[in-house]
Design an enzyme around this catalytic site. Structure first.
Site, mmCIF file in Angstrom:
data_model
loop_
_atom_site.group_PDB
_atom_site.id
_atom_site.type_symbol
_atom_site.label_atom_id
_atom_site.label_comp_id
_atom_site.label_asym_id
_atom_site.label_seq_id
_atom_site.Cartn_x
_atom_site.Cartn_y
_atom_site.Cartn_z
ATOM 1 N N LYS A 186 42.194 30.987 -90.910
ATOM 2 C CA LYS A 186 40.927 30.336 -90.599
ATOM 3 C C LYS A 186 41.149 28.920 -90.009
ATOM 4 C CE LYS A 186 38.010 33.546 -91.966
ATOM 5 N NZ LYS A 186 38.739 34.790 -92.333
HETATM 6 C C1 LIG Z 1 37.808 35.724 -93.456
HETATM 7 C C2 LIG Z 1 36.411 36.124 -93.683
HETATM 8 C C3 LIG Z 1 35.901 36.397 -94.959
HETATM 9 C C4 LIG Z 1 36.746 36.512 -96.180
HETATM 10 O O1 LIG Z 1 37.577 35.481 -96.450
HETATM 11 P P1 LIG Z 1 38.931 35.692 -97.300
HETATM 12 O O2 LIG Z 1 39.266 34.286 -97.665
HETATM 13 O O3 LIG Z 1 39.945 36.316 -96.410
HETATM 14 O O4 LIG Z 1 38.585 36.510 -98.488
HETATM 15 C C5 LIG Z 1 34.561 36.682 -95.079
HETATM 16 N N1 LIG Z 1 33.748 36.722 -94.006
HETATM 17 C C6 LIG Z 1 34.201 36.479 -92.776
HETATM 18 C C7 LIG Z 1 33.257 36.502 -91.620
HETATM 19 C C8 LIG Z 1 35.548 36.203 -92.566
HETATM 20 O O5 LIG Z 1 36.000 36.015 -91.317
#
Ligand SMILES: *Cc1c(COP(=O)(O)O)cnc(C)c1O
Length: 398
Positions: A186
């Protein structure tokens, strides 16, 4: 998008603060921790950056969604409206609580179509969960009006759009609750981590308790704390939170770079006849983590995506046929393949996703390609990447 591209001395320094005391937990051990409270420090800084009163840090973006839903009272049999284009975490977090995901179409914003949302509301609907996919947002103004009218909770999944804004407000802060992921890919990362923001004091108290076994967090003796409600363990560790503090310090610089690099790719693609771009709702500003564009037909999009791969252009995504982000790839959800028995409410209320008509979503997704905006490239490298993408797409369209 990925903050891991700028991992460096600042992150190491933050983690070392924790390693030197050995207090890897966010609660207690006051005398040993040399006054380092990394999770708390991150929460305060993040709430301020997001112009929100409260932030609750948790172990992932998926747990952030679960904790946010639980904090708002969403549970067994409650229906949560979510888009067909999202990450699997959307339905996972809903079903974890025994609640029922209701999938509805997206529009040319690549996010929830407000008209489809309104049409899906029943007496059991409790929450609308827009997902701001690939750097841009849902029409929050329209969704908020619907939620106000029907007394529903508006929960923004801003995991992929951190730093974007809507009507001047940071994404995630517009609805009743906003969720973020700090996983490794992210915009900013903790390694693993997530956050919930809200201005609702009761939701904030609920989130604080729910993510730590229902602990009331009153006083200095963890063992003596009571449990006003049932909870679970979605805590983050101090080590992960420490990484996040350093990354948060770099966020604005990351966003500036994303915007610069996005603009270079977008301008090159704008010159290609037949390419159009995803609509950003009025009042919205993207976080520029992806350049999302449409080709005239699904067939051409598939061809262009293949050609981009063939030309060695990395990180261009065709979500329509990918396993993670669109209903086409969710065979396990469509057929409710669960390791354990599912709740009666889920079994009785779930849509038949194998027969449900999502042709409106298909029409947009089939034509969509998203080019990841990388921040670790030099300006020259981005210009080369932009030219390669534009040239390759043009060759398919000519
Ligand atoms: C990455 C993501 C998540 C989940 O996050 P994690 O930390 O990997 O559990 C949820 N929603 C969206 C849109 C994402 O891109």
């Amino acid at each position: 998008m990925p903050g891991f591209e700028v991992f460096g001395a600042e992150e190491r320094k933050q983690v070392n603060d924790v390693l030197e005391t050995g207090v890897l937990m966010r609660y207690g051990f006051d005398g040993m921790r040399n006054n380092h409270w990394k999770a708390k420090e991150f929460e305060e800084a993040f709430a301020a950056r997001m112009q929100s009163n409260h932030c609750q840090l948790v172990s992932s973006g998926t747990s952030a969604l679960t904790v946010a839903l639980a904090s708002a009272g969403v549970g067994a049999g409650d229906e949560v409206i979510m888009p067909t284009f999202t990450f699997v975490a959307s339905f996972e977090s809903i079903m974890m609580l025994g609640a029922v995901p209701v999938l509805v179409d997206i529009d040319d914003t690549l996010t929830l179509d407000p008209k489809a949302v309104e049409a899906a509301i029943t007496a059991k609907t409790k929450c609308v969960m827009p997902v701001h996919m690939c750097g841009s947002m849902a029409d929050l103004k329209a969704l908020k009006a619907i939620c106000d009218k029907h007394n529903l909770v508006l929960l923004e999944d801003a995991c992929q759009a951190i730093g974007g804004t809507f009507e001047g407000k940071p994404l995630g802060s517009y609805g009743d609750l906003g969720c973020f992921s700090f996983d490794y890919v992210k915009t900013i990362t903790c390694g693993e981590g997530g956050g919930v923001i809200t201005n609702n004091k009761q939701y904030a108290i609920n989130a604080d308790q729910y993510q730590d076994h229902g602990h009331d967090h009153i006083g200095n003796d963890r063992g003596a704390e009571t449990h006003p409600h049932l909870g679970y363990n979605f805590r983050i560790s101090e080590l992960n939170a420490a990484v996040g503090i350093a990354q948060l310090g770099k966020m604005d610089e990351i966003l500036d770079l994303q915007k610069r690099n996005y603009t270079i790719v977008r301008e090159a693609l704008s010159l290609v006849d037949g390419v159009t771009f995803r609509r950003v709702p009025e009042g919205g500003i993207e976080n520029y983590s992806f350049v999302n564009f449409y080709l005239p037909t699904q067939e051409l999009a598939e061809k262009a995506h293949k050609a981009l791969g063939g030309a060695g252009v990395e990180a261009c995504f065709y979500w329509f046929k990918n396993n993670w982000h669109y209903i086409n790839g969710w065979e396990h959800l469509r057929n409710l393949k669960s390791m354990q028995p599912l709740s009666t409410e889920i079994k009785e209320q779930m849509q038949d996703l194998n027969s449900k008509d999502f042709s409106k979503s298909d029409a947009w997704m089939g034509r969509t390609i998203s080019a990841l905006v990388k921040i670790g490239l030099t300006k020259n490298e981005v210009e080369e990447r932009a030219q390669m993408i534009a040239k390759t797409v043009a060759s398919v369209l000519s």
